[in-house]
Design an enzyme around this catalytic site. Sequence first.
Site, PDB file in Angstrom:
ATOM      1  CE1 TYR A  84     -11.103   7.835  -2.971  1.00  0.00           C
ATOM      2  CE2 TYR A  84     -12.606   8.452  -1.221  1.00  0.00           C
ATOM      3  CZ  TYR A  84     -12.342   8.258  -2.558  1.00  0.00           C
ATOM      4  OH  TYR A  84     -13.327   8.487  -3.481  1.00  0.00           O
TER       5      TYR A  84
ATOM      6  CD  GLU B 226      -2.476   1.309   2.719  1.00  0.00           C
ATOM      7  OE1 GLU B 226      -3.477   0.577   2.869  1.00  0.00           O
ATOM      8  OE2 GLU B 226      -2.046   2.078   3.619  1.00  0.00           O
TER       9      GLU B 226
ATOM     10  CG  HIS C 169      -7.560   2.379  -0.299  1.00  0.00           C
ATOM     11  ND1 HIS C 169      -7.219   2.339   1.039  1.00  0.00           N
ATOM     12  CD2 HIS C 169      -6.750   1.480  -0.906  1.00  0.00           C
ATOM     13  CE1 HIS C 169      -6.253   1.463   1.223  1.00  0.00           C
ATOM     14  NE2 HIS C 169      -5.945   0.934   0.051  1.00  0.00           N
TER      15      HIS C 169
END
Length: 293
Positions: A51, A19, A79
């Site tokens: 996000y 991520e 996301h």
Amino acid sequence: MKFSDIYNNKKGKHIISYEVFPPKNDMDFNSLYRTIEDLKDINPDYVSVTYGAGGSNRNRTLEIASTIKNKIGIEVVAHLTCVNATVHDTDLMLECFKKENIENVLALRGDPPQGQENFTQTIGGFAYASELIAHISKNGNFGIAAAGYPEKHPEAASLEADVENLKRKIDNGATNVITQLFFNNDSFYRYRDLCGKKNINVKIEPGIMPILNFKSIQRMVHLCGAKIPAKLLGDLEKNQENISAIKKIGIDYAIEQIANLLDNQVDGIHFYAMNKSEDIKSIYNAVKSKIIR
């Protein structure tokens, strides 16, 4: 390539992913893209893009996800949260994802915006991730990941109640699970067993965040409800003024934790990379012999 295709192509093998988050400063975009280029060495199956806090940085999420997919050439997961978004806002973002060839989303309720203690449903929006997942499933051709919480979501009444909520997400169309960070593997194994008892039969990818900064990880576990085991916490507290010692403790622990997970038939590993590449690569290389690719 949607999640279903990724997993079908990797039957009997481990999924490796990580991520990243949108930088606050436009000048940091090039640094982020260098990180992603550098992490090509670990051959990720996908990269997820957050996000930002409180549903912020939506356009940056879109821009970064599009660049990763269409220019760098790595599969991507964007996301999507319920925070500060109506159903119409969500549909507009899904259309943007489609136009940019983004085929996978991680659907979340999301954390409250900064300065707001509790999540408040936006008028005309969704109250729960399960509602968002149901809407995406009915209105778009996406692979949908759900979030899992091995030590339960902070707002859940119990782990069992939290797993029941996860079951709703799966029943509503989620195709796989990416977990919140955790440091006690027994918590993950207990969670995985409970999911199995509730007939949750999708892939569950454990999320691992290496501890590289003591103050940062203290804030993170406070927000997400994760627990740091007593011995690890003691080692960190004793060395909290020594940055290099903290980093070594964190990396060594992550290596040990991931090696144990791989020995216990996990579906893969999802790294919380914090937009850094060097430490993730060193951890990956230390456990590479256990990873089935």
